[in-house]
Design a protein around this motif. Structure first.
Motif, PDB file in Angstrom:
ATOM      1  N   GLY A 243     -13.463  50.611 -24.914  1.00 40.44           N
ATOM      2  CA  GLY A 243     -12.939  50.162 -26.206  1.00 40.44           C
ATOM      3  C   GLY A 243     -11.573  49.526 -26.073  1.00 40.44           C
ATOM      4  N   ALA A 244     -11.212  48.775 -27.101  1.00 40.41           N
ATOM      5  CA  ALA A 244      -9.976  47.987 -27.036  1.00 40.41           C
ATOM      6  C   ALA A 244      -8.723  48.860 -26.995  1.00 40.41           C
ATOM      7  CB  ALA A 244      -9.912  47.046 -28.244  1.00 40.41           C
ATOM      8  N   TYR A 245      -8.785  50.054 -27.623  1.00 35.96           N
ATOM      9  CA  TYR A 245      -7.578  50.889 -27.644  1.00 35.96           C
ATOM     10  C   TYR A 245      -7.235  51.450 -26.261  1.00 35.96           C
ATOM     11  CZ  TYR A 245      -7.380  50.649 -32.716  1.00 35.96           C
ATOM     12  OH  TYR A 245      -7.258  50.190 -34.001  1.00 35.96           O
ATOM     13  N   VAL A 246      -8.263  51.706 -25.438  1.00 34.28           N
ATOM     14  CA  VAL A 246      -7.969  52.202 -24.073  1.00 34.28           C
ATOM     15  C   VAL A 246      -7.206  51.127 -23.309  1.00 34.28           C
ATOM     16  CG1 VAL A 246      -8.890  53.351 -22.030  1.00 34.28           C
ATOM     17  CG2 VAL A 246     -10.179  53.425 -24.135  1.00 34.28           C
ATOM     18  N   ASP A 247      -7.703  49.887 -23.393  1.00 38.23           N
ATOM     19  CA  ASP A 247      -7.027  48.786 -22.691  1.00 38.23           C
ATOM     20  C   ASP A 247      -5.614  48.587 -23.242  1.00 38.23           C
ATOM     21  OD1 ASP A 247      -9.403  48.454 -21.321  1.00 38.23           O
ATOM     22  OD2 ASP A 247     -10.158  46.905 -22.680  1.00 38.23           O
ATOM     23  N   ARG A 248      -5.497  48.661 -24.565  1.00 37.93           N
ATOM     24  CA  ARG A 248      -4.183  48.450 -25.191  1.00 37.93           C
ATOM     25  C   ARG A 248      -3.205  49.571 -24.814  1.00 37.93           C
ATOM     26  NH1 ARG A 248      -4.222  47.708 -31.578  1.00 37.93           N
ATOM     27  NH2 ARG A 248      -2.176  48.566 -32.082  1.00 37.93           N
ATOM     28  N   PHE A 249      -3.715  50.800 -24.813  1.00 30.02           N
ATOM     29  CA  PHE A 249      -2.858  51.946 -24.453  1.00 30.02           C
ATOM     30  C   PHE A 249      -2.350  51.803 -23.016  1.00 30.02           C
ATOM     31  CE2 PHE A 249      -2.586  56.713 -23.495  1.00 30.02           C
ATOM     32  CZ  PHE A 249      -1.380  56.871 -24.161  1.00 30.02           C
ATOM     33  N   GLU A 250      -3.257  51.391 -22.119  1.00 33.32           N
ATOM     34  CA  GLU A 250      -2.852  51.207 -20.711  1.00 33.32           C
ATOM     35  C   GLU A 250      -1.817  50.085 -20.584  1.00 33.32           C
ATOM     36  OE1 GLU A 250      -6.772  52.773 -18.262  1.00 33.32           O
ATOM     37  OE2 GLU A 250      -6.646  50.643 -18.738  1.00 33.32           O
ATOM     38  N   ALA A 251      -2.021  49.021 -21.354  1.00 34.60           N
ATOM     39  CA  ALA A 251      -1.067  47.901 -21.288  1.00 34.60           C
ATOM     40  C   ALA A 251       0.304  48.332 -21.826  1.00 34.60           C
ATOM     41  CB  ALA A 251      -1.610  46.709 -22.088  1.00 34.60           C
ATOM     42  N   MET A 252       0.293  49.124 -22.896  1.00 32.64           N
ATOM     43  CA  MET A 252       1.567  49.597 -23.468  1.00 32.64           C
ATOM     44  C   MET A 252       2.296  50.524 -22.493  1.00 32.64           C
ATOM     45  SD  MET A 252       0.396  50.433 -27.387  1.00 32.64           S
ATOM     46  CE  MET A 252       2.008  50.912 -28.047  1.00 32.64           C
ATOM     47  N   LEU A 253       1.525  51.405 -21.835  1.00 34.37           N
ATOM     48  CA  LEU A 253       2.134  52.317 -20.856  1.00 34.37           C
ATOM     49  C   LEU A 253       2.709  51.520 -19.680  1.00 34.37           C
ATOM     50  CD1 LEU A 253      -0.512  55.210 -20.636  1.00 34.37           C
ATOM     51  CD2 LEU A 253       1.823  55.390 -21.539  1.00 34.37           C
ATOM     52  N   ALA A 254       1.917  50.534 -19.225  1.00 37.57           N
ATOM     53  CA  ALA A 254       2.349  49.726 -18.080  1.00 37.57           C
ATOM     54  C   ALA A 254       3.650  48.994 -18.414  1.00 37.57           C
ATOM     55  CB  ALA A 254       1.253  48.739 -17.701  1.00 37.57           C
ATOM     56  N   GLU A 255       3.733  48.510 -19.623  1.00 42.19           N
ATOM     57  CA  GLU A 255       4.940  47.792 -20.028  1.00 42.19           C
ATOM     58  C   GLU A 255       6.134  48.748 -20.087  1.00 42.19           C
ATOM     59  OE1 GLU A 255       4.643  45.561 -23.674  1.00 42.19           O
ATOM     60  OE2 GLU A 255       6.821  45.180 -23.550  1.00 42.19           O
ATOM     61  N   ARG A 256       5.905  49.926 -20.616  1.00 43.95           N
ATOM     62  CA  ARG A 256       6.990  50.907 -20.758  1.00 43.95           C
ATOM     63  C   ARG A 256       7.508  51.371 -19.392  1.00 43.95           C
ATOM     64  NH1 ARG A 256      10.837  53.953 -23.676  1.00 43.95           N
ATOM     65  NH2 ARG A 256       9.753  53.187 -25.504  1.00 43.95           N
ATOM     66  N   VAL A 257       6.569  51.711 -18.485  1.00 39.93           N
ATOM     67  CA  VAL A 257       6.989  52.297 -17.204  1.00 39.93           C
ATOM     68  C   VAL A 257       7.271  51.214 -16.160  1.00 39.93           C
ATOM     69  CG1 VAL A 257       6.385  53.985 -15.408  1.00 39.93           C
ATOM     70  CG2 VAL A 257       5.629  54.364 -17.742  1.00 39.93           C
ATOM     71  N   GLY A 258       6.623  50.051 -16.321  1.00 42.84           N
ATOM     72  CA  GLY A 258       6.862  48.956 -15.383  1.00 42.84           C
ATOM     73  C   GLY A 258       5.940  48.967 -14.177  1.00 42.84           C
ATOM     74  N   VAL A 259       4.847  49.720 -14.243  1.00 39.74           N
ATOM     75  CA  VAL A 259       3.859  49.756 -13.151  1.00 39.74           C
ATOM     76  C   VAL A 259       2.454  49.798 -13.768  1.00 39.74           C
ATOM     77  CG1 VAL A 259       5.421  50.971 -11.556  1.00 39.74           C
ATOM     78  CG2 VAL A 259       3.878  52.297 -13.002  1.00 39.74           C
TER      79      VAL A 259
END
Ligand code: PLP
Length: 392
Positions: free
Chosen positions: A50-66
């Motif tokens: 689902g789209a929220y899993v992808d979005r959540f991962e993208a948000m985490l990646a942006e926050r942590v930088g990895v």
């Protein structure tokens, strides 16, 4: 300070900071949680795609930088992080004795042995100097590996934990690990929103993990994430958490035995809404910590646990530490505060004292044992800080 009045003074300090009776750490759903979860129910996308899993991962990646891979919980995230780091059945993995049991359980789930090391009082995390000394003492090089000469087993990795959100001395630990050829993994389950020398915790080592359990700074109900700066490790972690299924429109081709550890879309929807509010949560928790620090500043016999100068902590769980002379008063403090409606808790029992871990290899653990008797966690929900309270 006499033995009789310390618990009463702690209750008075809490009453001066807190608005009333309260739990230890309660979730807060004041953002888009209802909208995003309803969207999952309305569209039927509730499960592992689902789209929220992808979005959540993208948000985490942006926050942590990895890179970030969302999982069903933090323990599963750590199990997979250890696996992609090369930990195999029969290996040993160094973990601190003072942490949540999930840190050691993840090692056990790999068929490996947790090897307990001591923490330091200033960060509550692994002590790099003691670790170095211990590895020099018990380690021997054999065929390119570090082997524990007391057990004959290879030591493969070190997991450090940012306890209560307070960053450990990462540079020093990384240096020790590099010298002994060990992989360093950050258990950042408690430290989303915490920074070490300006870098987000969990993203400083090659591998890290987060937890979004209901008691964490943001929650997905249950959930976790694997973090890695290495695209190959991130891809391997993604495969292992998603049953190693080759992407295809209809074929079910899986090329190894893997896990069904992917975070469901429903939980990720909650996570997106929570992550949007992380900065506010951190700000308010730091404001609450500043209030506590002030309330305990003049009190003899106890001190408020404070971040180091290299760290910016999310103060996930605030804590006081009783002076050595008052260590026997810990249970009295717990009793008085809970009786007054302020939920407080001791820190975890050191893991080497639990039945299943008593026979595991271990270093001298005197600091972990000492701190376990003296720490009391305080109510730490973001809502407990009001906007007009002091900033750190
Ligand atoms: C330090 C630490 N490691 C690992 C975990 C395990 O995370 P989970 O409960 O999401 O499996 C937690 C928290 O629950 C934790 O606090």
């Amino acid at each position: 300070m006499t033995a009789i009045d310390l618990p009463g003074k702690v209750v008075a300090a809490l009453a001066s900071v807190l608005p009333g009776k309260c739990g230890l750490h309660e979730p807060e759903f004041a953002g888009h949680e209802w909208d995003y979860v309803k969207d999952c129910l309305d569209t039927g996308w509730v499960s592992s795609v689902g789209a929220y899993v992808d979005r959540f991962e993208a948000m985490l990646a942006e926050r942590v930088g990895v890179h970030a891979i969302a999982t069903v919980n933090g323990t599963a995230a750590l199990q997979v992080a250890l696996t992609v780091a090369g930990v195999k059945a029969g290996d040993e993995v160094v973990v601190p004795a003072l942490t949540f049991v999930g840190t050691a359980n993840a090692v056990s789930h790999c068929g490996a042995f947790p090897h307990f090391a001591d923490v330091e009082a200033l960060t509550l995390g692994l002590d790099p100097v003691a670790l170095d000394r211990w590895l020099a003492d018990i380690g021997r090089r054999q065929g390119g590996e570090l082997v524990n000469r007391l057990t004959g087993r290879p030591i493969r990795a070190v997991v450090c934990v940012h306890v209560f959100g307070h960053p450990v001395q990462l540079d020093q630990l990384a240096e020790v690990c590099a010298r002994y050829g060990l992989v360093l993994i950050e258990d950042a389950a408690e430290s989303l929103g915490s920074y070490y020398k300006g870098r987000h915790t969990g993203g400083c080592a090659r591998l890290g993990v987060l937890s979004f359990n209901g008691n964490k700074i943001i929650t997905t109900g249950g959930g976790g994430a694997i973090l890695s700066s290495d695209p190959e490790l991130a891809a391997a972690a993604k495969r292992l958490t998603t049953t190693a299924k080759r992407p295809h429109r209809w074929e079910f081709f899986h090329d190894e035995v893997a896990f069904n550890y992917r975070l469901p879309n429903l939980n990720a929807a909650l996570g997106c809404a929570q992550l949007e509010q992380l900065d506010g949560f951190v700000e308010r928790k730091r404001a609450l910590a500043a209030q506590y620090r002030q309330a305990f500043a003049g009190m003899a016999g106890v001190s408020f646990f404070t971040e180091r100068d290299f760290a910016k902590s999310n103060y996930w769980l605030c804590a006081i530490v009783l002076d050595n002379a008052n260590r026997d008063l810990r249970d009295g403090v717990l009793e008085a505060t809970n009786d007054s409606g302020f939920m407080t808790r001791p820190v975890w029992m050191p893991l080497h004292t639990l039945p299943m871990y008593q026979s595991m290899p271990r270093a001298d653990l005197s600091c972990a044992e000492d701190m376990a008797d003296r720490i009391v966690n305080l109510p730490s929900s973001p809502r407990l800080a009001s906007a007009d309270r002091g900033e750190v």
